[in-house]
Scaffold this motif. Structure first.
Motif, PDB file in Angstrom:
ATOM      1  N   ALA A   1     -12.718  -0.708  -1.538  1.00 41.70           N
ATOM      2  CA  ALA A   1     -12.837  -0.867  -0.256  1.00 41.70           C
ATOM      3  C   ALA A   1     -14.204  -1.104   0.370  1.00 41.70           C
ATOM      4  O   ALA A   1     -15.414  -0.961  -0.297  1.00 41.70           O
ATOM      5  CB  ALA A   1     -12.426   0.418   0.394  1.00 41.70           C
TER       6      ALA A   1
ATOM      7  N   GLU B   1      -8.320   5.736  -0.116  1.00 45.50           N
ATOM      8  CA  GLU B   1      -9.070   5.397   0.913  1.00 45.50           C
ATOM      9  C   GLU B   1      -8.432   5.817   2.382  1.00 45.50           C
ATOM     10  O   GLU B   1      -8.044   6.926   2.563  1.00 45.50           O
ATOM     11  CB  GLU B   1      -9.828   4.120   0.940  1.00 45.50           C
ATOM     12  CG  GLU B   1     -11.184   4.049   1.885  1.00 45.50           C
ATOM     13  CD  GLU B   1     -11.336   2.831   2.648  1.00 45.50           C
ATOM     14  OE1 GLU B   1     -12.393   2.643   3.319  1.00 45.50           O
ATOM     15  OE2 GLU B   1     -10.140   1.902   2.591  1.00 45.50           O
TER      16      GLU B   1
ATOM     17  N   PHE C   1       0.764  -1.245  -0.041  1.00 43.77           N
ATOM     18  CA  PHE C   1       0.045   0.070  -0.037  1.00 43.77           C
ATOM     19  C   PHE C   1       0.910   1.313  -0.127  1.00 43.77           C
ATOM     20  O   PHE C   1       1.823   1.412   0.754  1.00 43.77           O
ATOM     21  CB  PHE C   1      -0.914  -0.114   1.264  1.00 43.77           C
ATOM     22  CG  PHE C   1      -2.200  -0.861   0.972  1.00 43.77           C
ATOM     23  CD1 PHE C   1      -3.251  -0.398   0.319  1.00 43.77           C
ATOM     24  CD2 PHE C   1      -2.291  -2.081   1.685  1.00 43.77           C
ATOM     25  CE1 PHE C   1      -4.363  -1.245   0.344  1.00 43.77           C
ATOM     26  CE2 PHE C   1      -3.268  -2.931   1.574  1.00 43.77           C
ATOM     27  CZ  PHE C   1      -4.448  -2.459   0.996  1.00 43.77           C
TER      28      PHE C   1
ATOM     29  N   ASP D   1      -3.457   3.998  -2.797  1.00 44.00           N
ATOM     30  CA  ASP D   1      -4.541   3.962  -1.782  1.00 44.00           C
ATOM     31  C   ASP D   1      -5.159   5.478  -1.624  1.00 44.00           C
ATOM     32  O   ASP D   1      -4.661   6.441  -1.466  1.00 44.00           O
ATOM     33  CB  ASP D   1      -4.151   3.501  -0.291  1.00 44.00           C
ATOM     34  CG  ASP D   1      -5.297   3.351   0.465  1.00 44.00           C
ATOM     35  OD1 ASP D   1      -6.535   3.397   0.167  1.00 44.00           O
ATOM     36  OD2 ASP D   1      -5.129   2.958   1.640  1.00 44.00           O
TER      37      ASP D   1
ATOM     38  N   ARG E   1      -6.795   1.452  -4.872  1.00 48.50           N
ATOM     39  CA  ARG E   1      -7.801   1.255  -3.913  1.00 48.50           C
ATOM     40  C   ARG E   1      -8.681   2.469  -3.917  1.00 48.50           C
ATOM     41  O   ARG E   1      -8.322   3.860  -3.621  1.00 48.50           O
ATOM     42  CB  ARG E   1      -7.452   1.036  -2.435  1.00 48.50           C
ATOM     43  CG  ARG E   1      -8.615   1.150  -1.664  1.00 48.50           C
ATOM     44  CD  ARG E   1      -8.256   0.079  -0.249  1.00 48.50           C
ATOM     45  NE  ARG E   1      -7.607   0.832   0.967  1.00 48.50           N
ATOM     46  CZ  ARG E   1      -7.442   0.458   2.087  1.00 48.50           C
ATOM     47  NH1 ARG E   1      -7.966  -0.581   2.423  1.00 48.50           N
ATOM     48  NH2 ARG E   1      -6.502   1.106   2.957  1.00 48.50           N
TER      49      ARG E   1
END
Length: 268
Positions: free
Chosen positions: A90, A35, A11, A33, A63
Motif C-alpha cells: 500500500a 490495510e 479484495f 487486505d 495487501r
C-alpha cells in the motif's frame, strides 16, 4: 512462485476468514487486505486469520500496510508464518527490504505515482496498480471523478503513467477499483477501456463485479474472428496489406495476436 494476476482481482478483508474461500472461488486472484479494509483495532485478528485460514498461494495476494508503519512490520512477521510470497504494498514509494517477496506496487499517492517508473524497474516488482481516491486525498482534493463519473484529469494522468511504466518494464498493470458497486454498466465500460489499452487486470471490491470484469476482458466472438482472419491474411501477404479497407502492418498484427491471447486465456 509467481501469482496469477487477474483479469479479475477481488479484495477481501483479512479479518473476515469466513469470506476467504468464497472470494477464492469467485475471483481469479484474491487480495487479502490487511490495510484499508481492516480497522486498526482489528489488524492483529486479521493477521491471525491470515495464518490460520490458508488459501492457495498461487492465486492469493496479501495487501500489507505502508512501509514505515508498525503494522507493516507486523504484517511481514505474520507473512513469515505463511506460504504467501506475493504482496501488494500500500502507498508504495520504496520497495527496498522486500526482496523475499514478489511485489505489486500500489501507486496511490502523489509520491507513488511520480515514483512508478523507478518502482517498475525493481526486479522483484511484478505489477503496478494505481488508486484514485488515495491519490486525490494526497493532493488535498475531494473527488477523483466528475459528476458524470468520468475521471478528473489528474486521475487520467496517473492511470496512463502507471500503465506506461508497467508496459515499459514488461510487468502487469492493474486498473483501479470502481467504487460504485451498483454501476455495473460503468464498470464494464471502464474495464473494456482498460483491456483495450493494455491493462492486465482490474481490481474489484465486491463479488458482484467479478464477472463483469471478466466479460470486459474477454474478446467478443466478432473480435476473435476478425483477429484470426487478419493473422491468416498476413500469412498470405508480403509485408503491409489491406484488410477490410484498413492498412495492416506489424503493430496491427500485434493487436490481433493479443486478442487471440486474451481469448485463449479466458477459455483456459
Amino acid at each position: 512462485m509467481t501469482v496469477v494476476i487477474g483479469p479479475a482481482l477481488l479484495f477481501c478483508p483479512a479479518d473476515r476468514a469466513d469470506r476467504f474461500d468464497k472470494a477464492a472461488a469467485r475471483a481469479d486472484t484474491v487480495i487479502l487486505d490487511l490495510e484499508d479494509a481492516v480497522a486498526p483495532a482489528d489488524r492483529e485478528a486479521a493477521r491471525r486469520a491470515l495464518i490460520e485460514t490458508p488459501l492457495d498461494p498461487a492465486t492469493t495476494v496479501v495487501r500489507v500496510n505502508p512501509r514505515g508503519t508498525a503494522d507493516h512490520e507486523l504484517d511481514l512477521a505474520a507473512l513469515a508464518q505463511t506460504d504467501y510470497r506475493t504482496i501488494m504494498l500500500a502507498k508504495a514509494v520504496d520497495v527496498s527490504g522486500l526482496d523475499g517477496f514478489s511485489v505489486i506496487a500500489l501507486c496511490e499517492t502523489a509520491h507513488g505515482v511520480l515514483a512508478c517508473e523507478a518502482l517498475a524497474a525493481q526486479p522483484h516488482v511484478v505489477a503496478l496498480m494505481w488508486g484514485a481516491e488515495d491519490l486525490v486525498a494526497s493532493l488535498g482534493g475531494t473527488s477523483s471523478r466528475h459528476d458524470d463519473a468520468r475521471y478528473r484529469d489528474v486521475a487520467v494522468h496517473a492511470r496512463a503513467r502507471v500503465l506506461l511504466a508497467a508496459g515499459a518494464h514488461g510487468i502487469a498493470a492493474i486498473d483501479a477499483v470502481h467504487l460504485d458497486i451498483a454501476d455495473l454498466e460503468g464498470l464494464a465500460a471502464e474495464a473494456r477501456d482498460a483491456a483495450a489499452q493494455g491493462f492486465t487486470a482490474t481490481a474489484c471490491i465486491h463479488p458482484s463485479q467479478v464477472e463483469t470484469v471478466r466479460e470486459a476482458y474477454r474478446p467478443s466472438t466478432a473480435d476473435v474472428e476478425r483477429a484470426r482472419a487478419i493473422i491468416d491474411a498476413a500469412e498470405r501477404a508480403a509485408g503491409v496489406f489491406v484488410f477490410d479497407g484498413q492498412m495492416i502492418d506489424e503493430p496491427l498484427l500485434r493487436h490481433a495476436r493479443q486478442v487471440l491471447l486474451r481469448a485463449r486465456t479466458a477459455s483456459s
